[in-house]
Write a protein that holds these residues in place. Structure first.
Motif, mmCIF file in Angstrom:
data_model
loop_
_atom_site.group_PDB
_atom_site.id
_atom_site.type_symbol
_atom_site.label_atom_id
_atom_site.label_comp_id
_atom_site.label_asym_id
_atom_site.label_seq_id
_atom_site.Cartn_x
_atom_site.Cartn_y
_atom_site.Cartn_z
ATOM 1 N N ILE A 154 -11.456 0.700 -13.262
ATOM 2 C CA ILE A 154 -11.357 1.600 -14.417
ATOM 3 C C ILE A 154 -12.694 1.680 -15.141
ATOM 4 O O ILE A 154 -13.166 2.771 -15.501
ATOM 5 N N ILE A 155 -13.336 0.549 -15.359
ATOM 6 C CA ILE A 155 -14.640 0.544 -16.029
ATOM 7 C C ILE A 155 -15.671 1.297 -15.204
ATOM 8 O O ILE A 155 -16.445 2.106 -15.741
ATOM 9 N N ARG A 156 -15.667 1.046 -13.916
ATOM 10 C CA ARG A 156 -16.631 1.713 -13.038
ATOM 11 C C ARG A 156 -16.453 3.237 -13.083
ATOM 12 O O ARG A 156 -17.435 3.983 -13.176
ATOM 13 N N VAL A 157 -15.210 3.713 -13.035
ATOM 14 C CA VAL A 157 -14.961 5.154 -13.060
ATOM 15 C C VAL A 157 -15.288 5.733 -14.435
ATOM 16 O O VAL A 157 -15.852 6.832 -14.548
ATOM 17 N N LEU A 158 -14.969 5.006 -15.497
ATOM 18 C CA LEU A 158 -15.316 5.466 -16.846
ATOM 19 C C LEU A 158 -16.822 5.642 -17.009
ATOM 20 O O LEU A 158 -17.281 6.519 -17.750
ATOM 21 N N LEU A 159 -17.591 4.816 -16.306
ATOM 22 C CA LEU A 159 -19.056 4.890 -16.401
ATOM 23 C C LEU A 159 -19.664 5.855 -15.387
ATOM 24 O O LEU A 159 -20.876 5.932 -15.247
ATOM 25 N N GLY A 160 -18.786 6.585 -14.664
ATOM 26 C CA GLY A 160 -19.284 7.621 -13.765
ATOM 27 C C GLY A 160 -19.354 7.228 -12.309
ATOM 28 O O GLY A 160 -19.822 8.017 -11.478
ATOM 29 N N GLY A 161 -18.887 6.031 -11.976
ATOM 30 C CA GLY A 161 -18.910 5.596 -10.585
ATOM 31 C C GLY A 161 -17.589 5.853 -9.886
ATOM 32 O O GLY A 161 -16.756 6.628 -10.357
ATOM 33 N N GLN A 162 -17.388 5.173 -8.749
ATOM 34 C CA GLN A 162 -16.150 5.284 -7.985
ATOM 35 C C GLN A 162 -15.457 3.935 -7.918
ATOM 36 O O GLN A 162 -16.112 2.899 -7.834
ATOM 37 N N GLY A 163 -14.131 3.985 -7.959
ATOM 38 C CA GLY A 163 -13.364 2.768 -7.787
ATOM 39 C C GLY A 163 -13.375 2.313 -6.341
ATOM 40 O O GLY A 163 -13.648 3.089 -5.432
ATOM 41 N N ARG A 164 -13.045 1.031 -6.133
ATOM 42 C CA ARG A 164 -13.012 0.477 -4.776
ATOM 43 C C ARG A 164 -11.598 0.410 -4.219
ATOM 44 O O ARG A 164 -11.416 0.199 -3.032
ATOM 45 N N GLY A 165 -10.600 0.590 -5.089
ATOM 46 C CA GLY A 165 -9.217 0.449 -4.666
ATOM 47 C C GLY A 165 -8.495 1.781 -4.624
ATOM 48 O O GLY A 165 -9.110 2.853 -4.587
ATOM 49 N N ILE A 166 -7.169 1.706 -4.630
ATOM 50 C CA ILE A 166 -6.352 2.907 -4.513
ATOM 51 C C ILE A 166 -5.581 3.219 -5.790
ATOM 52 O O ILE A 166 -4.812 4.172 -5.821
ATOM 53 N N SER A 167 -5.802 2.428 -6.845
ATOM 54 C CA SER A 167 -4.983 2.561 -8.051
ATOM 55 C C SER A 167 -5.478 3.618 -9.021
ATOM 56 O O SER A 167 -4.692 4.206 -9.758
ATOM 57 N N VAL A 168 -6.779 3.849 -9.076
ATOM 58 C CA VAL A 168 -7.338 4.831 -10.004
ATOM 59 C C VAL A 168 -8.494 5.563 -9.328
ATOM 60 O O VAL A 168 -9.038 5.107 -8.325
ATOM 61 N N GLY A 169 -8.872 6.706 -9.916
ATOM 62 C CA GLY A 169 -10.009 7.452 -9.414
ATOM 63 C C GLY A 169 -9.639 8.394 -8.285
ATOM 64 O O GLY A 169 -8.495 8.437 -7.816
ATOM 65 N N LEU A 170 -10.631 9.177 -7.857
ATOM 66 C CA LEU A 170 -10.419 10.211 -6.849
ATOM 67 C C LEU A 170 -11.192 9.953 -5.552
ATOM 68 O O LEU A 170 -11.381 10.872 -4.758
ATOM 69 N N ALA A 171 -11.646 8.735 -5.350
ATOM 70 C CA ALA A 171 -12.382 8.431 -4.126
ATOM 71 C C ALA A 171 -11.479 8.599 -2.910
ATOM 72 O O ALA A 171 -10.283 8.290 -2.959
ATOM 73 N N PRO A 172 -12.011 9.110 -1.809
ATOM 74 C CA PRO A 172 -11.197 9.296 -0.605
ATOM 75 C C PRO A 172 -10.727 7.966 -0.022
ATOM 76 O O PRO A 172 -11.476 6.993 0.019
ATOM 77 N N ILE A 173 -9.477 7.930 0.419
ATOM 78 C CA ILE A 173 -8.908 6.743 1.048
ATOM 79 C C ILE A 173 -9.182 6.825 2.544
ATOM 80 O O ILE A 173 -8.842 7.811 3.201
ATOM 81 N N ARG A 174 -9.783 5.780 3.095
ATOM 82 C CA ARG A 174 -10.258 5.818 4.483
ATOM 83 C C ARG A 174 -9.673 4.659 5.293
ATOM 84 O O ARG A 174 -10.358 4.007 6.056
ATOM 85 N N VAL A 175 -8.374 4.434 5.123
ATOM 86 C CA VAL A 175 -7.700 3.285 5.723
ATOM 87 C C VAL A 175 -6.746 3.744 6.822
ATOM 88 O O VAL A 175 -5.986 4.705 6.642
ATOM 89 N N ALA A 176 -6.774 3.050 7.948
ATOM 90 C CA ALA A 176 -5.821 3.266 9.032
ATOM 91 C C ALA A 176 -5.062 1.963 9.286
ATOM 92 O O ALA A 176 -5.628 0.875 9.178
#
Length: 407
Positions: free
Chosen positions: A271-293
């Motif tokens: 959440i802090i990372r996305v608030l500061l303009g970055g991307q999250g590393r997980g799947i709970s928040v943000g709009l980063a593409p999920i790349r898991v199989a």
């Protein structure tokens, strides 16, 4: 068999051909969750694998064979080479992955390193309930650089309420014993962190302190896998309430206000990372593409397995018969369910699109958006919780940034 009437979007309604014609291209997979064992030695009452609507685990082989694993590695190597992927993660999962046994587990770790190490940076991990951790497993993890994550829900009472053995007794003592061995191992880099499923009946600060007692480098607080058809505890009567935010906020304040960082907490970090303009590393928040199989024990390729909490067959990826794993991975990138988790705000509901927190929240975990009849194009069932938590963190962050800029 998948019932598409349960999930019209994205199985029906997402125009993948139009996306392809527009020039959009999917992101290749860079994380592979390998189900090396399909059974478990615990009987956790909230488990999406065994206790919810999808019971396909019953049709899976108990353990992945060495041949299927080798074929999986060849397919991943092909995918890595085709897309020039610089780094990949393989996570050994289950069921309970350590049920595969020492010898087979070592084969999996060694073979993954040998087959993929020359193609890309390889990060190996295992997510375990901790009961079977012993010196031999730790030796294997040390030799082949496998990072260990352990699931535990707090202290004894909190943990044993849900995470029981097949006999019905609590599993805390066995998990704590395994965790102690992991923590005391000479290679402290093996300890990846703890995964805790939230139970709002537990005291949040006490739960957090019980987890900290194991000295984890990171803690991941997991919202229970619920949806609009099966709301989580505390939101069944009033879905506008925010009991999960009320549970998490005291932990955030304690963690954020500590004189020194106790541990990483992925949800708060994201959440802090996305608030500061970055991307999250997980799947709970943000709009980063999920790349898991996900690769099941029989070699079947599937979508993220937490989708099993929504309806039977939700993880299914349609592939062409007799395709090798590499071709299946490449083909799967255009599956509507995979595409839907890579197109950012285009996958969000009208409610989410009009929300001021859209780019921060990102609609929450995709799994928690499910509603029969409309599929996954809905706000999260935790919408009110995510909004309250994000707004609280935003205020704390802005206050501190203001203090820095006015000095």
């Amino acid at each position: 068999m998948t019932d598409l009437t349960l999930s019209p979007w994205p199985s029906v309604g997402l125009d993948v051909d139009a996306l392809r014609s527009s020039g959009w291209r999917p992101y290749p997979f860079n994380e592979f969750v390998i189900k090396i064992h399909s059974r478990c030695n615990l009987a956790c009452d909230y488990c999406y694998m065994y206790e919810m609507v999808d019971q396909s685990w019953r049709d899976q082989p108990m353990v992945m064979t060495e041949e299927i694993f080798a074929d999986t590695c060849r397919g991943i190597a092909d995918h890595v080479s085709r897309f020039e992927i610089p780094a990949v993660s393989l996570v050994f999962h289950g069921g309970e992955p350590l049920l595969a046994g020492h010898s087979r587990f070592e084969f999996f770790a060694r073979h993954a390193r040998e087959q993929l190490g020359s193609r890309a940076e390889v990060r190996l991990g295992v997510q375990t309930n901790g009961v079977l951790i012993d010196e031999e497993f730790l030796r294997i993890c040390d030799q082949w650089d496998v990072v260990v994550g352990v699931s535990i829900d707090g202290g004894r009472d909190a943990h044993d309420r849900h995470r029981k053995s097949r006999r019905g007794d609590g599993s805390y003592d066995d998990v704590a014993r395994g965790l102690t061995q992991l923590r005391e191992h000479r290679n402290n880099k093996l300890f990846g962190g703890l995964l805790c499923t939230i139970d709002i009946a537990n005291d949040p600060i006490h739960t957090y302190e019980e987890l900290l007692a194991f000295g984890p480098p990171g803690v991941d607080f997991l919202l229970p896998h619920s949806n609009w058809q099966s709301p989580p505890p505390g939101k069944i009567e009033d879905q506008a309430a925010a009991p999960y935010a009320e549970w998490l906020i005291p932990i955030f304040d304690h963690w954020y206000g500590a004189p020194e960082l106790d541990t990483q907490i992925r949800l708060f970090d994201d959440i802090i990372r996305v608030l500061l303009g970055g991307q999250g590393r997980g799947i709970s928040v943000g709009l980063a593409p999920i790349r898991v199989a996900i690769i099941e024990t029989d070699g079947t390729l599937e979508q993220v397995d937490s989708l099993k909490s929504t309806y039977s067959g939700a993880t299914r990826i349609v592939t062409i018969a007799d395709m090798g794993m590499g071709d299946r991975l490449n083909h799967a990138l255009w599956d509507p369910g995979i595409v839907a988790r890579q197109i950012g705000s285009a996958a969000l509901s009208d409610t989410c699109m009009s929300c001021s927190l859209r780019d921060i929240c990102g609609g929450g975990d995709y799994v928690h958006r499910y509603r029969a009849g409309t599929g996954f194009r809905n706000p999260s069932v935790y919408c009110s919780d995510l909004a309250a938590l994000i707004r609280h963190i935003k205020v704390r962050l802005e206050d501190d940034l203001d203090k820095v800029t006015t000095k």
